[in-house]
Scaffold this active site. Structure first.
Site, PDB file in Angstrom:
ATOM      1  N   ARG A 250      35.682  42.185  34.570  1.00  0.00           N
ATOM      2  CA  ARG A 250      35.802  41.754  35.968  1.00  0.00           C
ATOM      3  C   ARG A 250      35.031  40.445  36.166  1.00  0.00           C
ATOM      4  O   ARG A 250      35.498  39.547  36.877  1.00  0.00           O
ATOM      5  CB  ARG A 250      35.288  42.854  36.901  1.00  0.00           C
TER       6      ARG A 250
ATOM      7  N   LYS B 209      34.043  39.115  42.520  1.00  0.00           N
ATOM      8  CA  LYS B 209      32.723  39.331  43.118  1.00  0.00           C
ATOM      9  C   LYS B 209      31.985  37.999  43.275  1.00  0.00           C
ATOM     10  O   LYS B 209      30.891  37.789  42.728  1.00  0.00           O
ATOM     11  CB  LYS B 209      31.906  40.320  42.279  1.00  0.00           C
TER      12      LYS B 209
HETATM   13  C1  LIG Z   1      31.617  45.614  43.709  1.00  0.00           C
HETATM   14  C2  LIG Z   1      31.973  46.175  45.004  1.00  0.00           C
HETATM   15  C3  LIG Z   1      31.982  47.546  45.187  1.00  0.00           C
HETATM   16  C4  LIG Z   1      31.672  48.495  44.064  1.00  0.00           C
HETATM   17  O1  LIG Z   1      32.752  48.463  43.199  1.00  0.00           O
HETATM   18  P1  LIG Z   1      32.678  49.080  41.718  1.00  0.00           P
HETATM   19  O2  LIG Z   1      34.048  48.811  41.155  1.00  0.00           O
HETATM   20  O3  LIG Z   1      32.360  50.527  41.877  1.00  0.00           O
HETATM   21  O4  LIG Z   1      31.600  48.330  40.989  1.00  0.00           O
HETATM   22  C5  LIG Z   1      32.324  48.025  46.439  1.00  0.00           C
HETATM   23  N1  LIG Z   1      32.625  47.199  47.455  1.00  0.00           N
HETATM   24  C6  LIG Z   1      32.656  45.868  47.303  1.00  0.00           C
HETATM   25  C7  LIG Z   1      33.033  44.998  48.471  1.00  0.00           C
HETATM   26  C8  LIG Z   1      32.328  45.302  46.072  1.00  0.00           C
HETATM   27  O5  LIG Z   1      32.343  43.975  45.922  1.00  0.00           O
END
Ligand SMILES: *Cc1c(COP(=O)(O)O)cnc(C)c1O
Length: 205
Positions: A82, A184
């Site tokens: 990711r 992210k």
């Molecule tokens: C990273 C993130 C999460 C958690 O996602 P995972 O896939 O469990 O790491 C939840 N909400 C948002 C907005 C995120 O950016």
């Protein structure tokens, strides 16, 4: 395990640990395995790409202590992938999966006494990738830093898994088609703070 720490009081907040991992790359050089160093402040140019133009990504994952005392991860290579997709979107050099996973293992091992006892929480692992070199024009930074710090955490939602109230804001948008909402990117998160605070202040959620 850290015997003097009150593991029952953990929340989702920062408890600084001893050691962090850091590595840097210049231009088109390949990423090299980094080093462990004492947890602490990092020094950045005021003109760093991440500070001026938001060239930054984060990841989040957990290491757990099992009832048998082993410390385990859940698919850390998926977090690596990711972050690679995000690096592609923000024009940063992707960190190879092998460097990423090796870094996660090293920094957790170095802070192993901070992995909570089984059932009391987890060690939260926070990788960051940023344009750390100076750049004045809007363009990719000349150099990059990949670092990981860790902190023990309790549950994200206090009181365990319960139904929660949610509010859909009609006035604010987190993401738009073709934008950075699918990765992210650090810049995706601050714009959500005002709607979140307002909704809570209004008792809406
Ligand atoms: C990273 C993130 C999460 C958690 O996602 P995972 O896939 O469990 O790491 C939840 N909400 C948002 C907005 C995120 O950016």
């Amino acid at each position: 395990m850290n015997e003097s720490f009150d593991w029952d009081s953990l929340t989702f907040s920062l408890t600084p640990t001893e050691t962090m991992y850091i590595t840097e790359t210049e231009g088109d050089e390949p990423w090299m395995p980094g080093r462990l160093q004492p947890y602490g402040n990092v020094s950045l140019s005021p003109a760093a790409g991440v500070l001026n133009y938001g060239q930054g990504l984060f990841e989040g994952m957990k290491a757990f202590r099992t009832s048998k005392g082993r410390v385990v991860f859940f698919r850390p290579e998926e977090n690596a992938r990711r972050m690679q997709r995000g690096a592609d979107r923000l024009k940063m050099p992707p960190v190879p999966e092998s460097v990423f996973v090796d870094a996660v293992e090293q920094v957790v091992a170095a802070n192993i006494n901070w992995v909570p006892p089984s059932g009391k929480g987890a060690m939260y692992v926070r990788p960051l990738l940023m344009g750390s070199g100076p750049i004045l024009g809007v363009a990719p930074a000349p150099s990059y830093t990949f670092l990981i710090y860790v902190t023990p955490v309790g549950p994200y939602f206090k009181g365990g898994v319960n139904a929660i109230d949610l509010l859909i804001s009609e006035r604010h948008h987190r993401a738009a088609p073709g934008g950075s909402g699918g990765v992210k990117a650090i810049g995706n998160y601050a714009p959500g703070m005002k709607p979140s605070k307002e909704a809570k202040a209004d008792g809406l959620c």
